[in-house]
Every structure is written in structure tokens, then in C-alpha cells.
Design a protein around this motif. Structure first.
Motif, PDB file in Angstrom:
ATOM      1  N   ASN A  23       0.803  -1.163   0.117  1.00 25.68           N
ATOM      2  CA  ASN A  23       0.134  -0.041   0.072  1.00 25.68           C
ATOM      3  C   ASN A  23       0.794   1.394  -0.066  1.00 25.68           C
ATOM      4  O   ASN A  23       2.088   1.206  -0.153  1.00 25.68           O
ATOM      5  CB  ASN A  23      -0.896   0.035   1.199  1.00 25.68           C
ATOM      6  CG  ASN A  23      -0.200  -0.225   2.479  1.00 25.68           C
ATOM      7  OD1 ASN A  23       0.473   0.270   2.797  1.00 25.68           O
ATOM      8  ND2 ASN A  23      -1.040  -0.937   3.535  1.00 25.68           N
ATOM      9  N   ILE A  24       0.090   2.398   0.129  1.00 21.78           N
ATOM     10  CA  ILE A  24       0.949   3.871   0.126  1.00 21.78           C
ATOM     11  C   ILE A  24       0.259   4.407   1.402  1.00 21.78           C
ATOM     12  O   ILE A  24      -0.789   4.306   1.622  1.00 21.78           O
ATOM     13  CB  ILE A  24       0.770   4.516  -1.255  1.00 21.78           C
ATOM     14  CG1 ILE A  24       1.568   5.803  -1.260  1.00 21.78           C
ATOM     15  CG2 ILE A  24      -0.623   4.576  -1.592  1.00 21.78           C
ATOM     16  CD1 ILE A  24       1.549   6.627  -2.592  1.00 21.78           C
ATOM     17  N   SER A  25       1.176   5.330   2.087  1.00 24.99           N
ATOM     18  CA  SER A  25       0.838   6.012   3.042  1.00 24.99           C
ATOM     19  C   SER A  25       1.380   7.563   2.883  1.00 24.99           C
ATOM     20  O   SER A  25       2.484   7.748   2.960  1.00 24.99           O
ATOM     21  CB  SER A  25       1.413   5.485   4.289  1.00 24.99           C
ATOM     22  OG  SER A  25       1.298   6.580   5.346  1.00 24.99           O
ATOM     23  N   LEU A  26       0.600   8.300   2.288  1.00 22.87           N
ATOM     24  CA  LEU A  26       0.964   9.718   2.174  1.00 22.87           C
ATOM     25  C   LEU A  26       0.962  10.558   3.408  1.00 22.87           C
ATOM     26  O   LEU A  26       0.192  10.307   4.188  1.00 22.87           O
ATOM     27  CB  LEU A  26      -0.286  10.313   1.121  1.00 22.87           C
ATOM     28  CG  LEU A  26      -0.509  10.171  -0.091  1.00 22.87           C
ATOM     29  CD1 LEU A  26      -1.624  10.899  -0.906  1.00 22.87           C
ATOM     30  CD2 LEU A  26       0.668  10.314  -0.959  1.00 22.87           C
ATOM     31  N   ARG A  27       1.955  11.340   3.434  1.00 20.87           N
ATOM     32  CA  ARG A  27       2.351  12.313   4.660  1.00 20.87           C
ATOM     33  C   ARG A  27       2.782  11.446   5.758  1.00 20.87           C
ATOM     34  O   ARG A  27       2.738  11.786   6.905  1.00 20.87           O
ATOM     35  CB  ARG A  27       1.080  13.213   4.823  1.00 20.87           C
ATOM     36  CG  ARG A  27       0.783  13.810   3.498  1.00 20.87           C
ATOM     37  CD  ARG A  27       1.950  14.933   3.205  1.00 20.87           C
ATOM     38  NE  ARG A  27       1.408  15.810   2.103  1.00 20.87           N
ATOM     39  CZ  ARG A  27       2.236  16.570   1.638  1.00 20.87           C
ATOM     40  NH1 ARG A  27       3.596  16.168   1.285  1.00 20.87           N
ATOM     41  NH2 ARG A  27       1.901  17.156   0.504  1.00 20.87           N
ATOM     42  N   GLY A  28       2.759   9.966   5.650  1.00 16.91           N
ATOM     43  CA  GLY A  28       3.207   9.186   6.926  1.00 16.91           C
ATOM     44  C   GLY A  28       1.857   9.248   7.595  1.00 16.91           C
ATOM     45  O   GLY A  28       1.905   8.982   8.905  1.00 16.91           O
ATOM     46  N   ALA A  29       0.721   9.517   7.293  1.00 16.84           N
ATOM     47  CA  ALA A  29      -0.413   9.553   8.235  1.00 16.84           C
ATOM     48  C   ALA A  29      -1.400   8.002   7.991  1.00 16.84           C
ATOM     49  O   ALA A  29      -2.071   7.896   8.829  1.00 16.84           O
ATOM     50  CB  ALA A  29      -1.568  10.557   7.246  1.00 16.84           C
ATOM     51  N   GLY A  30      -0.537   7.010   7.362  1.00 20.47           N
ATOM     52  CA  GLY A  30      -1.355   5.871   7.280  1.00 20.47           C
ATOM     53  C   GLY A  30      -2.125   5.398   5.939  1.00 20.47           C
ATOM     54  O   GLY A  30      -2.613   6.515   5.293  1.00 20.47           O
ATOM     55  N   ALA A  31      -1.890   4.088   5.552  1.00 19.78           N
ATOM     56  CA  ALA A  31      -2.452   3.934   4.249  1.00 19.78           C
ATOM     57  C   ALA A  31      -3.760   3.848   4.495  1.00 19.78           C
ATOM     58  O   ALA A  31      -4.600   4.031   3.329  1.00 19.78           O
ATOM     59  CB  ALA A  31      -1.905   2.373   3.858  1.00 19.78           C
ATOM     60  N   ASP A  32      -4.327   3.746   5.628  1.00 20.93           N
ATOM     61  CA  ASP A  32      -5.877   3.595   5.749  1.00 20.93           C
ATOM     62  C   ASP A  32      -6.317   5.134   5.613  1.00 20.93           C
ATOM     63  O   ASP A  32      -7.641   5.389   5.604  1.00 20.93           O
ATOM     64  CB  ASP A  32      -6.257   3.031   6.961  1.00 20.93           C
ATOM     65  CG  ASP A  32      -5.432   3.458   8.164  1.00 20.93           C
ATOM     66  OD1 ASP A  32      -4.697   4.332   8.186  1.00 20.93           O
ATOM     67  OD2 ASP A  32      -5.444   2.939   9.279  1.00 20.93           O
ATOM     68  N   ARG A  33      -5.361   6.349   5.424  1.00 20.55           N
ATOM     69  CA  ARG A  33      -6.086   7.635   5.510  1.00 20.55           C
ATOM     70  C   ARG A  33      -5.654   8.037   3.972  1.00 20.55           C
ATOM     71  O   ARG A  33      -5.602   9.462   3.974  1.00 20.55           O
ATOM     72  CB  ARG A  33      -5.467   8.345   6.671  1.00 20.55           C
ATOM     73  CG  ARG A  33      -5.856   7.873   7.832  1.00 20.55           C
ATOM     74  CD  ARG A  33      -5.200   8.910   9.041  1.00 20.55           C
ATOM     75  NE  ARG A  33      -5.760   8.248  10.225  1.00 20.55           N
ATOM     76  CZ  ARG A  33      -4.801   7.372  10.880  1.00 20.55           C
ATOM     77  NH1 ARG A  33      -3.524   7.140  10.437  1.00 20.55           N
ATOM     78  NH2 ARG A  33      -5.306   6.733  11.949  1.00 20.55           N
ATOM     79  N   THR A  34      -5.086   7.184   3.044  1.00 24.66           N
ATOM     80  CA  THR A  34      -4.838   7.631   1.730  1.00 24.66           C
ATOM     81  C   THR A  34      -5.954   6.649   0.896  1.00 24.66           C
ATOM     82  O   THR A  34      -5.968   5.454   0.850  1.00 24.66           O
ATOM     83  CB  THR A  34      -3.435   6.975   1.339  1.00 24.66           C
ATOM     84  OG1 THR A  34      -2.581   7.742   2.287  1.00 24.66           O
ATOM     85  CG2 THR A  34      -3.090   7.506  -0.031  1.00 24.66           C
ATOM     86  N   LEU A  35      -6.631   7.712   0.080  1.00 21.91           N
ATOM     87  CA  LEU A  35      -7.766   7.079  -1.102  1.00 21.91           C
ATOM     88  C   LEU A  35      -7.121   6.840  -1.981  1.00 21.91           C
ATOM     89  O   LEU A  35      -6.307   7.515  -2.574  1.00 21.91           O
ATOM     90  CB  LEU A  35      -8.764   8.027  -1.074  1.00 21.91           C
ATOM     91  CG  LEU A  35      -9.930   7.528  -1.796  1.00 21.91           C
ATOM     92  CD1 LEU A  35     -10.519   6.260  -1.448  1.00 21.91           C
ATOM     93  CD2 LEU A  35     -11.251   8.627  -2.241  1.00 21.91           C
ATOM     94  N   VAL A  36      -7.378   5.648  -2.605  1.00 22.58           N
ATOM     95  CA  VAL A  36      -6.807   5.219  -4.010  1.00 22.58           C
ATOM     96  C   VAL A  36      -8.175   5.070  -4.991  1.00 22.58           C
ATOM     97  O   VAL A  36      -8.939   4.405  -4.702  1.00 22.58           O
ATOM     98  CB  VAL A  36      -6.224   3.757  -3.753  1.00 22.58           C
ATOM     99  CG1 VAL A  36      -5.705   3.335  -5.326  1.00 22.58           C
ATOM    100  CG2 VAL A  36      -5.020   3.884  -2.935  1.00 22.58           C
ATOM    101  N   LEU A  37      -8.030   5.726  -6.074  1.00 19.80           N
ATOM    102  CA  LEU A  37      -8.981   5.470  -7.045  1.00 19.80           C
ATOM    103  C   LEU A  37      -8.307   5.159  -8.289  1.00 19.80           C
ATOM    104  O   LEU A  37      -7.370   5.142  -8.575  1.00 19.80           O
ATOM    105  CB  LEU A  37      -9.189   6.979  -7.536  1.00 19.80           C
ATOM    106  CG  LEU A  37      -9.763   7.934  -6.424  1.00 19.80           C
ATOM    107  CD1 LEU A  37      -9.827   9.324  -7.162  1.00 19.80           C
ATOM    108  CD2 LEU A  37     -10.906   7.626  -5.732  1.00 19.80           C
ATOM    109  N   LEU A  38      -9.186   4.425  -9.264  1.00 17.86           N
ATOM    110  CA  LEU A  38      -9.031   3.930 -10.432  1.00 17.86           C
ATOM    111  C   LEU A  38      -9.880   4.623 -11.398  1.00 17.86           C
ATOM    112  O   LEU A  38     -11.139   4.511 -11.439  1.00 17.86           O
ATOM    113  CB  LEU A  38      -9.281   2.561 -10.583  1.00 17.86           C
ATOM    114  CG  LEU A  38      -8.900   1.676 -11.846  1.00 17.86           C
ATOM    115  CD1 LEU A  38      -7.352   1.950 -12.021  1.00 17.86           C
ATOM    116  CD2 LEU A  38      -9.185   0.227 -11.840  1.00 17.86           C
ATOM    117  N   ASN A  39      -9.270   5.552 -12.235  1.00 20.96           N
ATOM    118  CA  ASN A  39      -9.848   6.308 -13.077  1.00 20.96           C
ATOM    119  C   ASN A  39     -11.024   7.041 -12.315  1.00 20.96           C
ATOM    120  O   ASN A  39     -12.283   7.000 -13.064  1.00 20.96           O
ATOM    121  CB  ASN A  39     -10.420   5.415 -14.310  1.00 20.96           C
ATOM    122  CG  ASN A  39      -9.396   4.944 -15.193  1.00 20.96           C
ATOM    123  OD1 ASN A  39      -8.429   5.534 -15.475  1.00 20.96           O
ATOM    124  ND2 ASN A  39      -9.633   3.714 -15.681  1.00 20.96           N
TER     125      ASN A  39
END
Length: 876
Positions: A107-123
Motif C-alpha cells: 500500500n501507500i501512506s501519504l504524509r506518513g498518515a497511514g495507508a488507511d488515510r490515503t484514498l486510492v482511485l482507479l480512473n
């Protein structure tokens, strides 16, 4: 990575080019006014962070774009590996760790805030979270790489547009469309160090016509396993030391006995075995205890092997002049294999059932005797063999919809279905009740020779864990330009969504009942409906000033509702300088697993500074150890809330040189998190043994000075955390010489503060610079091209960190070095539409940054070492 300003500039240039071409095509008498009309009718695009289409990507919110060319320069084969390298993934994120249920997850964790606080979109459409991760984060290993056109990363909060989870930002993966042609590609890697070899092949094709188009891709990737023994820093060290604390890679779960009356550890006679360290080497365990050890690195793996296959297709068709059909399908199979050392765990024995070794305080052997009291054996089941874990994840994602336009009015409706079925098959585990029954009957052999085949067959157990998430949603919206201001038309978008989630997590009954040694977890289930309505507007106040406002209401069937606003502005100070600012509130709903999961067992790493102090060990030398921990969910959790604001300046200094600086500040309240055992220990140091506000630590003899036997860590709503920092980018292109054209891009993320609690409801400190929390990191790319040749040198830097903190003052102690790595790539495009590519990742063969115990942060660093890559692509 491209700066957003150059991307937007490229779009504007293409608009002007198309307008100019149209003028030339219609002859010398065509007026300039017609050219301007052509420019105004250029297709608008939807930019991440807004549902209102526009002609300029440079809006009021910061977006970083990673296009296909930038992905190619990294030499990485998966979306997860590409995003893991980003500065915006500030403190790293989950990768494929061998042996656990999560070994297929990334997964990815923007700003070090946690992957569960980073929304992933497809198109532009929400991807539901992986059921293996409890629905809290998207598994990036389900997303194909071959079909990617670009990745847009929005780095301010976007809950007002997309709902829950967009607290720290949004990653929008945008696939190719309107592709016309056919492409075949193959890539392979050759690491210098053992393990981790990869190969990948893909095809991309498509057709387009007057009425519509279809684009498809098919890809397959293989990556080999990496064993701990294949890296010097993950293999065991100093294993024949006198003191256990002077070793690495050695486990006390070997063949040892804990007297539950005296709470003294003693080695068993069964330590005299070739599978134990040194054939039965005895360590000083501290506090007058002695044990034997097992070298788990001789069997276990670091990274799981991976075999990934994905098919993707999207299509659009013009039903009429005003209505268009849109559809896409994604089908993936992701299989991983990992290995743990043989099962290890404790089980109960009665007095007089086993032979133990006796040692005096000076380490002199005093002979063997039967255990005088009942106790626990901490036993390694080497007779059963290694614990092997195979995960097979299937994912199906289908979207179908209609889009319509009429004059300045538009509408859209989309149905989205996603099914993720993740299964984990484990072998080599041990059934505790059977072992205890055989011990009681005297049929279990604790001697050095071990057990015969019939006993091994009786105690061996295979595990099964299956996680399923079914997601359905219907989205509908309308967009229109309601009225005109002097600076332009005011655009609106109003929409609604209805989503349904069904989550199931099942394990075999023995594991669920806690009867399996070497396994953990229990089943759970839950479902929820979410209804949302939202609106957004872009208001051109003047030719230079634009406002963007949004408001959203979400209603959850199982915990409550949330209202989230956002306001942003974009101001052209002068022609080439743009100032923008945004403020928004966000929220994150508790995951279904957070609310409903059954209690689960975990072996957590923690540092017991109190015991180290008793044993005379300084804090800097106090090492972490594994402890039995039970994790508990919480049906009374509330949603997290957040405030995010951003202030940025973009300066197009010349046509070829641009710079931007973005300040961000994120504050999250009511944080949902497990109270880690380390946090419980810090709280215990403040309030005393047995006085914890949440959770529990049980020590031997129920004594404050006893060794930790087990702990319970609950899921709670904590007070929160806040972080702030600056993103800085400089991009220069178009430096022409007689031996080629040069360009460069520099991206820096500098974290100014990361304030969070030391433990639940405890003091708040700035933790930036601690182990795993680097203050800054940057990426610097130098590009060169000459005719059909192109090359890039990519430099990545991760700042150094403190090794640990003082348990009393929280002052940072020790120093971990920074890391700089270099990647090189070269390509040649042949006249027959073929393309050759060669590359080297990690040119200087840098190891991960290691602490004094040879441990490293696998979220920040990887262990692949210097790796050579080769690619060939043929287009038709």
C-alpha cells in the motif's frame, strides 16, 4: 515525476497547437476568432480532486503527476514499487513480507498518515480496501502496470469530494484509453545478491473508430523469494555469544522451560539437538536465567515470491450525439509464497513431566532433573518442518456507466462492482491440545531425538484463512454552468452515491479457537451501507482569481454520519506566478474489521526498558523482543476527523524552468489505532504496573519486576496527531547541446513536525527524526536524449534518523545514517518501432540502513541490492 505546472503548460500548448492547425487547414481566409472558438471547444478533462471538467490541470489543489515515462525510468515493475519510492510516501509503507497473511499486500501512506488515510482511485472511482487488511487500505498489487497512462497524486484532503479515507490525499491511477495499435513488451532483472529475480511480459492493444474505442492489456509478473540467510544483515550473527542479548537472529522459543512458581527460565534436556544453536549452546538470559536458542534465519524468508496475472479492458461507445457508454473491467490473480521457521509456541506441562538443565549464577552446569513445578515450555517444533504460507488473491472490478451532454448541461451514472477473494493456505503448524494430551500421556518425546512420524502426523495442522470483500455502488451526478460572471461561467456539479460493503473473514476452527501454535487470528464479518450527497462549484471571480468550494454529507448504516466541507482558491499574481490555498475537513470511518473482528493473537516486538534496567542494561543497548499479544476490536469506535490546509506558490520562471513550493498542515483527531505494546510499556512506566487506562500487561508472578508473559492491546479512538511540511519542486528542460538535450527534475519533501502521543492519552511530542520518521527525502532526476537514444540518472535520498529514544525523557539517542541510492536507465528506439531498454537499480549496491542490532525499517528501505534490468518493447 513531472511538476504539475509543466503538465498544465503542455496541455495549454497542445490546445493552441490544435487551434493553429485548424486555422491552417481551413485556408487563409479563416479568422482568428474561429481559432479562438476551436480553442474554447477543446475537450475538458477531469482532474483529481474535482468532478468538474476543465482545460487546465493546474487548479486550486496540488497534484503531482507520474506519467508512463517516469515509471519507466524507475525500472520498477509494479504500481506498488513505483509509489513506494515517492517522497510523498514519506515514512514508507507496507510491502510483501514473507510468511504472514499480509504477504501479498502492498500500500501507500501519504504524509506518513497511514495507508488507511490515503484514498486510492482507479480512473476517478473509489477502489474498496483489501479484505486482508480489514478493508482499511487498497492493495496496490491488484492494479496492473501495463495499462497505466499516468498516476495523479493529490496531496491535500479530499473527503468533501470523495468521502472517507481521503484524509491525507488521493492517488488516482489513470489507465490508457483510445489506444490504437498493439504493443508487446518483456522485462527481466538480474540482482547481484541471491533472490529477488523478476521477469514480466505484457501486451497492450486497442482499436478506435468514429463511434468509440476499446483498449485492453494483459500482463504477467514473477518475482522470486528472498531468504533471510541470503543477506548478511538478516542472517543470524554472534550466535555463540555467552549472553543472549549479544546475538541477532536467535529466538528464545527453542526448547526452554518457564517455572510458573519461581518464574525462572531453564533450558530443557531437549536442547541437546543439532537443530538448536551450536547443538545445544546455552545463553545467559539475564536475571539468573539460562536458555538455549534457535536460529530462525536459517529457514525463514524476508520477501515472499510473487506471481501476478492481470487482464484489463475499457471501452466507450457513442450511443447518440449526446449519450456515451463507458465501461471497464479488471481481473487479477496474485499468488505469493512465503516461509517462516518451524512453529514455535508455549504449552503447559505438569510437574515432573520433562527434564530440565540446572545452572548456577556463574553459568556452571549442575546436571539435569525433572521439573519440580508446573510450567510452560517454549518449544520449537523442528520435527514438523517449516511453516509455509501460500496466498492466492482474486480480484474482479467492473464499472459500467452512461455519460450525457446537452449544451451546457451534463450528467453521468455509473454502477461499480468489486469482489476481492483472498485465501491463505498454511502448512507446518501445530495443534496445541494434541501436544498437551500427548505430553500428559507420556507419548510426546522431549528428548534430543525428537518424535516419530506418527506423533508428528498427529500434531501437525494446516491452516486456512479466507477474506472476502464484496462492494457495489451506484454513482449519479449532474453538471452545468448556471450563470456567467465577467470572468467566465460558474460551473456546478451535484451528485449522490450509494455503496454497499459486505465483509467476511474466516479461518479454520482450530485457529479461531486459539488452538494452533505458530498461527494467529480469528474470523469476523460485517456489512454496511453508505449514502452520500455532495456538491461542488468552480467560481471565476476575476480573470486571475478562482474559487473552488465543495460540501459532502455521508450517512453510514453502522456508526453515524459526517459533513465535510472544502474551500480552495487559485490566484494568478502575475502571468507566470500562481498562488493557491485550500482548507478542508475530512473523516475516516471505522473499518468493518475495526468494529467486528474477533480477538486475534500476535507476536509483537516491544522493548521492555524496565527489565533492562533491572538487568543493568542501558537504554541504548536494550533490545526489542517478541511477546504474546491479544488484539481486540471495538464496536463502539467513532470516526476520525481531520483538518487539512495547503498553501502553495508556482512560478513558471521561463518556458523551460519552473518551481513550486507547497506548505501543508494535517491534523487528525479521534485517531483509530491499536495501542501498541511499546505504548503500554511507556504508560506503565508513568502510572505503575496494573494501572493502565486501556489494555493489559501480565508479568511473571504478577510482579512489577517480572518478565512479560502476555498482553492485551485494544483498538481505541486516541487523541490524534498533526503533521506539517513543505513539498518543493524544480523542473528544467530544453537545454540543447551538440551531444544531446538535457533536463532535470528535483523533488523534496521536508517534514517540519510530526506531533503525536507517546502512549494513549499521554504526552504529545514532535517525533520527527526518530527511527522510521526521516525529516526529509528527495528525488533528483537528470534526463538526456539524442535522436533515438535516451538516458536518465535517478538519485534518491532518505535522511538519517535517531536509533531510539530515552524511555524517561524521550530524547533521541543514537544515530542512523542517511541513505543515497542511484538508478540508471538507457533506451534506444529502433526504426522498426522496437525499443531496447537497459538499466541498473541501486548502482552502488546500498544495503538498508541498519541499527545496532542489524535491524532495518522494511517500510522505508528494500534489500534487493544492485539489480540489472533489460527490456524490449515492440509496437505495431
Amino acid at each position: 515525476m513531472k511538476s504539475e505546472s509543466l503538465t498544465a503548460k503542455a496541455i495549454r500548448r497542445s490546445i493552441l497547437t490544435m487551434a493553429a492547425t485548424s486555422v491552417a487547414a481551413t485556408g487563409m481566409f479563416t479568422s482568428v476568432a474561429n481559432a479562438e472558438e476551436e480553442q474554447a471547444q477543446v475537450e475538458r478533462i477531469e482532474v483529481t480532486g474535482s468532478r468538474i471538467k476543465r482545460t487546465d490541470m493546474e487548479g486550486s489543489s496540488p497534484i503531482t503527476t507520474i506519467d508512463a515515462a517516469a515509471i519507466e525510468k524507475t525500472g520498477e515493475m509494479s504500481v506498488a514499487d513505483v509509489l513506494r519510492r515517492s517522497n510523498l510516501n514519506t515514512f514508507g509503507s507496507q510491502s510483501e513480507a514473507s510468511g504472514s497473511n499480509w504477504q501479498s499486500q502492498s500500500n501507500i501512506s501519504l504524509r506518513g498518515a497511514g495507508a488507511d488515510r490515503t484514498l486510492v482511485l482507479l480512473n476517478g472511482k473509489r477502489m474498496p480496501g483489501s479484505p486482508t487488511m480489514g478493508g482499511t487500505a487498497v492493495n496496490l498489487n491488484t492494479i496492473p502496470t501495463a495499462a497505466i497512462e499516468r498516476i495523479e497524486v493529490l496531496t491535500d484532503g479530499a473527503s468533501a469530494v470523495y468521502g472517507s479515507d481521503a484524509v491525507a490525499g488521493v492517488v488516482n491511477i489513470i489507465t490508457k484509453k483510445d489506444y490504437d495499435g498493439f504493443e508487446v513488451s518483456a522485462t527481466m532483472t538480474n540482482p547481484e545478491q541471491p533472490g529477488g529475480e523478476e521477469w514480466k511480459t505484457h501486451v497492450v492493444g486497442g482499436i478506435s473508430g468514429d463511434k468509440g474505442s476499446m483498449t485492453f492489456s494483459l500482463e504477467h509478473q514473477n518475482r522470486e523469494i528472498i531468504y533471510q540467510r541470503d543477506r548478511w544483515f538478516t542472517s543470524s550473527s554472534n550466535i555463540l555469544a555467552d549472553k543472549y542479548d549479544d546475538t541477532t537472529g536467535v529466538s528464545a522459543y527453542a526448547r526452554n522451560f518457564l517455572d510458573m512458581t519461581t518464574f525462572q527460565f531453564s533450558p530443557m534436556a531437549a536442547c541437546d539437538n543439532d537443530k538448536m544453536v551450536g547443538g545445544g549452546h546455552i545463553y545467559d538470559y539475564g536475571g539468573g536465567d539460562y536458555i538455549c536458542g534457535y536460529d530462525y534465519t536459517s529457514e525463514a524468508a524476508n520477501h515472499a515470491s510473487r506471481a501476478y496475472t492481470a487482464g484489463y479492458v475499457n471501452a466507450d461507445y457513442e450511443i447518440s450525439d449526446e449519450i456515451r457508454f463507458i465501461g471497464q473491467g479488471l481481473f487479477t490473480r496474485n499468488e505469493t509464497f512465503g516461509r517462516y521457521a518451524p512453529a514455535a509456541g508455549w504449552f503447559n506441562v505438569e510437574a515432573g513431566q520433562i527434564d530440565i538443565q540446572n545452572w548456577d549464577e556463574d553459568g556452571n552446569f549442575l546436571g539435569t532433573s525433572k521439573n519440580a513445578n508446573a510450567g510452560r515450555t517454549y518449544y520449537r517444533f523442528t520435527d514438523v518442518g517449516t511453516r509455509d504460507s501460500t496466498t492466492i488473491d482474486y480480484s474482479t472490478d467492473i464499472q459500467v456507466g452512461l455519460e450525457g451532454t446537452h449544451d451546457h448541461f451534463g450528467w453521468d451514472v455509473t454502477y461499480h462492482y468489486n469482489l476481492a477473494e483472498n485465501s491463505n493456505y498454511g502448512s507446518g503448524y501445530v495443534h496445541r491440545p494434541t501436544v498437551e494430551a500427548l505430553v500428559k500421556s507420556g507419548d510426546f518425546n522431549f528428548g534430543p531425538d525428537g518424535n516419530d512420524a506418527s506423533v508428528v502426523a498427529a500434531i501437525t495442522h494446516d491452516t486456512l484463512a479466507q477474506d472476502i470483500m464484496e462492494f457495489q455502488s451506484i454513482n449519479a451526478g449532474i453538471n452545468f454552468e448556471a450563470f456567467e460572471l465577467p470572468a467566465g461561467l460558474v460551473g456546478f456539479y451535484f451528485g449522490s452515491e450509494f455503496s454497499d460493503y459486505k465483509y467476511h473473514s474466516r479461518v479454520d476452527s482450530e485457529s479461531a479457537n486459539g488452538e494452533v501454535i505458530g498461527s494467529s487470528g480469528a474470523g469476523s464479518a460485517g456489512d454496511r451501507d453508505v449514502f452520500a450527497v455532495f456538491g461542488e462549484s468552480i467560481i471565476p471571480v476575476t480573470d486571475d482569481l478562482e474559487f473552488n468550494v465543495a460540501l459532502r454529507y455521508d450517512k453510514y448504516s453502522d456508526f453515524g454520519s459526517a459533513v465535510t466541507p472544502k474551500v480552495a482558491l487559485r490566484y494568478n499574481v502575475i502571468d507566470d506566478v500562481v498562488v493557491r490555498a485550500s482548507w478542508g475537513q475530512g473523516f475516516r470511518a471505522p473499518a468493518l474489521s475495526d468494529l467486528y473482528a474477533a480477538d486475534s493473537f500476535s507476536a509483537d516486538l516491544a522493548t521492555d526498558y524496565h527489565r533492562c534496567d533491572i538487568d543493568g542494561i542501558a537504554p541504548v543497548d536494550c533490545t526489542a523482543d517478541q511477546y504474546d499479544v491479544t488484539r481486540t476490536a471495538n464496536p463502539d469506535l467513532e470516526a476520525e476527523t481531520s483538518d487539512f490546509y495547503n498553501l502553495g506558490v508556482i512560478w513558471n520562471i521561463t518556458d523551460d524552468l519552473s518551481a513550486k513550493a507547497e506548505y501543508y498542515n494535517l491534523k487528525v483527531d479521534n485517531v483509530i489505532s491499536f495501542i501498541s505494546l511499546d505504548s503500554l510499556l511507556r504508560e506503565e512506566a508513568e502510572v505503575g504496573y496494573g494501572n493502565l487506562a486501556r489494555g493489559e500487561i501480565i508479568r511473571a508472578g504478577d510482579s512489577p519486576d517480572g518478565r512479560i508473559l502476555e498482553a492485551t492491546t485494544p483498538l481505541v479512538n486516541g487523541n490524534g496527531f498533526d503533521t506539517s511540511g513543505i513539498d518543493f519542486n524544480v523542473t528544467y528542460g530544453g537545454y540543447e547541446t551538440s551531444f544531446g538535450d538535457f533536463g532535470t527534475t528535483f523533488d523534496l519533501t521536508w517534514v517540519l513536525a510530526y506531533n503525536s502521543e507517546e502512549y494513549f492519552d499521554g504526552p504529545v511530542n514532535d517525533k520527527i527524526g526518530r527511527n522510521g520518521l526521516p525529516e526529509y527525502r528527495f528525488t533528483w532526476v537528470i534526463d538526456w536524449s539524442y535522436g533515438d537514444h535516451a538516458a536518465s540518472l535517478l538519485t534518491q535520498y532518505i535522511d538519517g534518523q535517531a536509533e531510539t529514544v530515552d524511555p524517561d525523557t524521550y530524547a533521541q539517542i543514537g544515530s542512523l545514517s542517511s541513505q543515497t541510492t542511484f538508478d540508471f536507465s538507457y533506451s534506444y528506439t529502433a526504426s522498426w518501432n522496437g525499443k531496447f531498454g537497459l538499466g541498473v537499480r541501486n548502482i552502488t549496491d546500498q544495503d538498508p540502513v541498519l541499527d545496532s542490532n542489524l535491524a532495518y525499517d522494511d517500510a522505508l528501505y528494500n534489500l534487493y541490492g544492485r539489480t540489472f534490468t533489460a527490456t524490449y518493447t515492440q509496437k505495431f
